[in-house]
Motif scaffolding. Structure first.
Motif, PDB file in Angstrom:
ATOM      1  N   GLY A  23      38.967  43.103  49.500  1.00  0.00           N
ATOM      2  CA  GLY A  23      38.591  42.204  50.456  1.00  0.00           C
ATOM      3  C   GLY A  23      38.074  40.936  50.288  1.00  0.00           C
ATOM      4  N   LYS A  25      36.618  37.418  49.294  1.00  0.00           N
ATOM      5  CA  LYS A  25      37.319  36.324  49.773  1.00  0.00           C
ATOM      6  C   LYS A  25      36.144  35.000  49.033  1.00  0.00           C
ATOM      7  CE  LYS A  25      39.226  37.619  54.147  1.00  0.00           C
ATOM      8  NZ  LYS A  25      38.510  39.225  53.842  1.00  0.00           N
ATOM      9  N   TRP A  30      35.151  32.990  54.603  1.00  0.00           N
ATOM     10  CA  TRP A  30      34.377  33.859  54.975  1.00  0.00           C
ATOM     11  C   TRP A  30      34.493  33.663  56.661  1.00  0.00           C
ATOM     12  CZ3 TRP A  30      29.337  33.835  52.030  1.00  0.00           C
ATOM     13  CH2 TRP A  30      29.695  34.304  50.648  1.00  0.00           C
ATOM     14  N   ASP A 182      32.048  39.114  55.923  1.00  0.00           N
ATOM     15  CA  ASP A 182      32.861  39.082  54.241  1.00  0.00           C
ATOM     16  C   ASP A 182      31.823  38.945  53.298  1.00  0.00           C
ATOM     17  OD1 ASP A 182      35.447  39.227  55.397  1.00  0.00           O
ATOM     18  OD2 ASP A 182      35.069  36.917  56.099  1.00  0.00           O
ATOM     19  N   TYR A 315      35.595  44.419  54.323  1.00  0.00           N
ATOM     20  CA  TYR A 315      34.383  43.759  54.824  1.00  0.00           C
ATOM     21  C   TYR A 315      33.130  44.802  55.062  1.00  0.00           C
ATOM     22  CZ  TYR A 315      36.914  45.055  58.950  1.00  0.00           C
ATOM     23  OH  TYR A 315      37.440  45.808  60.012  1.00  0.00           O
TER      24      TYR A 315
END
Length: 452
Positions: A23, A25, A30, A182, A315
């Protein structure tokens, strides 16, 4: 790693850990995902709404399809809708939920919420239905509330009374608003998880909006929050291990692995394995599925059956707030985006709570359900902490500098919360004041005041 295994080998623990790690990023990617629930009711008599019938939940879902929503089915049963990355889903007692698409900023979030509420109001008006924005049903008994036809809810309904006294209330009589955010790396996830989990009771107090049960005051400001304290200790709460040295994806995967299962989905069928061990499933030792081993999709499904105050998937989900009116639906994602999406804000927020003892977290969670902003932790009132938290969120949103039409930033979405902090009165206390005063204890007035 992808949700589909690239070979036929059995899952191992590292695969479970990697599912969470996948997950992460870069900050530029985001997004913000907002979710909210609301209670549908019949305008004629303020009664709950069944699934079937000319003006039931099925008719409401079907009516929304005129706006481009596509049906989500379980077998032949319509159980939800999807459109452009967003979903409308059906909760156990008919609560109507928007799970929004991952969006760039709070202006888009609030636009999405407004469009959704406009669409459902258009259809609901035709059906003689309304929607109520509260954290707990103000006057319905459990027995009055119809059961929605989803396979997983049948399994949960049978299991809940075995592990807690209030799990069925959670399923059928609560509504929440949450935000999904995120993380950039494992270290970033850990910092956000710890900060948001410790401060989750502060959000619970700010959004406390469920002071009535079965037609009278219930002694709580957030009955919804209290319900979660006696739902299922194996899968709820403040997760003390999050605050211990060494916490990371592996720790959370180990925790999730030991949370008892609810179901395994095969095709359109939910296989009841409530109480079974995912570890046994990985070893091919589930009695209900002898010799069968899980896929990564089974793991993803299992993770959705865990309900702590902050939940990790790919997330982080902030889960600790009562549902409320339209303006506060936008305020919840504003609060957490402001706190968690800028490094300086995140550091300042952690400074607010880093010295709280791990033992105080559950105590604070229970306190705010009854006392709201008057609760205390670390020698301070929740009102004082909330004032600081909102100032941090305001600075974080200011630093993001996401403008609507080139003019207005995201800080205006905090206005409702700033008023709550300054007055020291939670939404629930305002409702109780009205109930004992101008409403003359008439519960029908709650529907007039809190309907969308």
């Amino acid at each position: 790693m992808a949700d589909v295994m690239c070979d036929d080998r059995p899952l191992v623990f590292d695969d479970l850990v990697a599912w969470f790690a996948d997950g992460a990023k870069p900050k530029a990617d985001w997004r913000i995902g907002a979710e909210h629930e609301k209670f549908p009711f019949r305008l004629a008599d303020r009664s709950p709404v069944a699934y079937d019938g000319e003006a039931g939940i099925h008719a409401l879902l079907t009516g929304l399809m005129r706006f481009g929503w596509k049906g989500v089915f379980e077998g032949e049963t319509l159980i939800g809708l999807e459109r452009n990355g967003a979903n409308v889903s059906l909760e156990p007692g008919g609560q109507f939920e928007l799970s929004g698409a991952p969006l760039n900023d709070l202006h888009e979030i609030c636009d999405e919420t407004g469009v959704h509420l406009s669409e459902v109001k258009t259809v609901a008006d035709e059906l003689g239905l309304g929607f109520l924005g509260l954290g707990f049903t103000p006057d319905w008994t459990r027995e009055q509330i119809p059961v929605m036809p989803k396979g997983r809810y049948r399994i949960m309904r049978a299991y809940m009374p075995k592990v807690g006294k209030l799990g069925l209330d959670m399923m059928f009589r609560t509504c929440t608003v949450q935000v999904n955010l995120d993380f950039g790396s494992e270290a970033d996830m850990v910092k956000k998880f710890r900060t948001s989990l410790a401060l989750q009771p502060i959000a619970t107090a700010l959004f406390a909006n469920s002071p009535f049960t079965e037609g009278r005051p219930n002694g709580f400001l957030s009955a919804r929050a209290n319900v979660w304290t006696d739902t299922d200790a194996d899968r709820t709460g403040m997760l003390d291990f999050v605050f211990k040295d060494g916490f990371g994806f592996e720790t959370y995967a180990a925790y999730a692995l030991d949370v008892p299962m609810y179901f395994v989905k095969r095709g359109e069928t939910y296989v009841d394995v409530a109480g079974r061990s995912f570890r046994d499933f990985m070893d091919g030792r589930l009695p209900e599925l002898p010799g069968e081993r899980p896929t990564i999709k089974d793991w993803a499904d299992h993770v959705t059956t865990i309900f702590p105050e902050v939940r990790l998937k790919k997330y982080l989900e902030m889960r600790g707030a009562d549902a409320g009116p339209w303006s506060r639906l936008c305020a919840l994602p504003a609060l957490w985006t402001g706190v968690l999406y800028e490094d300086s804000a995140l550091d300042a927020a952690w400074d607010l709570c880093k010295d709280w003892s791990v033992e105080s977290h559950e105590g604070l969670r229970a306190q705010v359900a009854r006392s709201g902003l008057k609760a205390q932790v670390g020698g301070r009132t929740v009102q004082e902490i909330a004032r600081d938290m909102l100032a941090i969120a305001h600075d974080g949103l200011k630093a993001r500098n996401r403008l609507s039409g080139g003019l207005v930033d995201e800080t205006n979405y905090l206005a409702d919360l700033e008023e709550i902090v300054e007055t020291g009165m939670t939404p629930a206390e305002r409702l109780l004041q009205l109930y004992e005063g101008p409403w003359n204890r008439d519960m029908a007035k709650v529907y007039d005041a809190m309907a969308f």
